[in-house]
Enzyme design. Structure first.
Site, PDB file in Angstrom:
ATOM      1  N   ASP A 176      22.490  12.788  30.816  1.00 52.26           N
ATOM      2  CA  ASP A 176      23.211  13.166  29.609  1.00 52.26           C
ATOM      3  C   ASP A 176      23.584  14.641  29.741  1.00 52.26           C
ATOM      4  O   ASP A 176      23.003  15.380  30.541  1.00 52.26           O
ATOM      5  CB  ASP A 176      22.311  12.954  28.396  1.00 52.26           C
ATOM      6  CG  ASP A 176      22.907  13.495  27.110  1.00 52.26           C
ATOM      7  OD1 ASP A 176      24.042  13.112  26.781  1.00 52.26           O
ATOM      8  OD2 ASP A 176      22.240  14.322  26.464  1.00 52.26           O
TER       9      ASP A 176
ATOM     10  N   ASP B 254      25.132  17.040  26.667  1.00 50.53           N
ATOM     11  CA  ASP B 254      24.893  17.856  25.473  1.00 50.53           C
ATOM     12  C   ASP B 254      23.441  17.767  25.032  1.00 50.53           C
ATOM     13  O   ASP B 254      22.941  16.680  24.729  1.00 50.53           O
ATOM     14  CB  ASP B 254      25.804  17.411  24.323  1.00 50.53           C
ATOM     15  CG  ASP B 254      27.265  17.648  24.627  1.00 50.53           C
ATOM     16  OD1 ASP B 254      27.626  18.801  24.885  1.00 50.53           O
ATOM     17  OD2 ASP B 254      28.036  16.672  24.620  1.00 50.53           O
TER      18      ASP B 254
ATOM     19  N   THR C 217      28.092  11.187  29.550  1.00 55.12           N
ATOM     20  CA  THR C 217      28.220  11.955  28.315  1.00 55.12           C
ATOM     21  C   THR C 217      29.247  11.333  27.391  1.00 55.12           C
ATOM     22  O   THR C 217      30.244  10.759  27.856  1.00 55.12           O
ATOM     23  CB  THR C 217      28.616  13.414  28.621  1.00 55.12           C
ATOM     24  OG1 THR C 217      28.839  14.118  27.393  1.00 55.12           O
ATOM     25  CG2 THR C 217      29.878  13.489  29.473  1.00 55.12           C
TER      26      THR C 217
ATOM     27  N   LYS D 243      27.577   5.444  23.489  1.00 56.45           N
ATOM     28  CA  LYS D 243      26.152   5.391  23.140  1.00 56.45           C
ATOM     29  C   LYS D 243      26.024   5.193  21.626  1.00 56.45           C
ATOM     30  O   LYS D 243      26.823   5.740  20.884  1.00 56.45           O
ATOM     31  CB  LYS D 243      25.464   6.700  23.542  1.00 56.45           C
ATOM     32  CG  LYS D 243      25.538   7.025  25.028  1.00 56.45           C
ATOM     33  CD  LYS D 243      24.938   8.416  25.289  1.00 56.45           C
ATOM     34  CE  LYS D 243      25.133   8.830  26.733  1.00 56.45           C
ATOM     35  NZ  LYS D 243      24.591  10.186  27.015  1.00 56.45           N
TER      36      LYS D 243
ATOM     37  N   ASP E 157      18.118  13.420  25.603  1.00 57.02           N
ATOM     38  CA  ASP E 157      17.454  14.241  24.595  1.00 57.02           C
ATOM     39  C   ASP E 157      17.541  13.655  23.194  1.00 57.02           C
ATOM     40  O   ASP E 157      17.047  14.269  22.250  1.00 57.02           O
ATOM     41  CB  ASP E 157      18.056  15.656  24.572  1.00 57.02           C
ATOM     42  CG  ASP E 157      19.424  15.687  23.896  1.00 57.02           C
ATOM     43  OD1 ASP E 157      19.611  16.500  22.969  1.00 57.02           O
ATOM     44  OD2 ASP E 157      20.307  14.892  24.285  1.00 57.02           O
TER      45      ASP E 157
END
Length: 223
Positions: A16, A18, A116, A148, A173
């Site tokens: 990922d 960000d 991403t 996602k 995250d």
């Protein structure tokens, strides 16, 4: 293609961006408040955190509804990107240990993919700061049908590398991203940042990327 066996290393690492590799969430949040001010809407930090890890167009719809503003979701996404791209071009806020571990994986010959929900025009200035071929595959939010937490982004990345998701370690995250990777069949290393992440059957947690041994994490899980 073979499934991983206990004690082996992941065949690839799927990242990922960000909040995981770069701490750009504050850039997104600042831009969201700017949009609210520009269009006479209302916004809160709690609303902003609800968007962490989300598909951009879905975020645009959420912003339009909860800010109570007139622009379309697509227009809101473009305004978001304008704001964060300008900030990233000025300074890329790398997460602790991120660049070092990317260099280690490259030196070891372990392929990496970037997965991403940001769009290509936001990703480009970040990739420009890394050596060519740091990521063999790049999956962005503007090239998948379902973002996602749907598994499509991670399924797409693994397939592009010629691997099964179960052969790959994903690093995330957020709950949204972890659900996407876990649903695809990846083992997920979670390094929490702005939001807490729920425990899961295929989720392992670490406090930081600094000094981390991804091979040991992989081996411990498959022991």
């Amino acid at each position: 293609m073979t499934e991983s066996v206990p004690g082996s290393l992941p065949r690839a690492v799927l990242w990922d961006m960000d909040g995981t590799l770069v701490d750009t969430e504050p850039y997104w949040i600042d831009t969201e408040f700017e949009i609210a001010q520009r269009h006479g809407g209302t916004w809160s930090h709690a609303h902003a955190l609800n968007l962490v890890g989300n598909d951009l167009l879905e975020s645009g719809r959420y912003i339009r509804e909860h800010m109570g503003i007139e622009p379309s979701a697509e227009q809101i996404v473009e305004e978001l990107l304008d704001g964060v791209v300008a900030r990233v071009e000025d300074s890329v806020p790398w997460r602790p240990g991120a660049r070092a571990i990317l260099e280690e994986l490259s030196a070891a010959g372990t392929p990496c993919a970037l997965v991403t929900m940001s769009y290509q025009r936001f990703v480009a200035p970040i990739l420009a700061q890394l050596p060519p071929e740091t990521f063999r595959v790049i999956v962005t939010g503007d090239i998948v049908e379902f973002g996602k937490p749907h598994p499509e982004p991670y399924l797409t990345a693994a397939a592009a590398l010629g691997l099964k998701p179960g052969e790959c370690l994903a690093v995330e995250d957020s709950n949204t991203g972890a659900k996407s990777a876990e649903s695809a069949g990846c083992l997920v290393l979670v390094v929490e940042n702005h939001v807490p992440v729920l425990a899961g059957e295929r989720r392992v947690f670490a406090d930081t990327l600094e000094g981390i041994d991804l091979g040991a994490i992989w081996a411990d899980y498959h022991r």
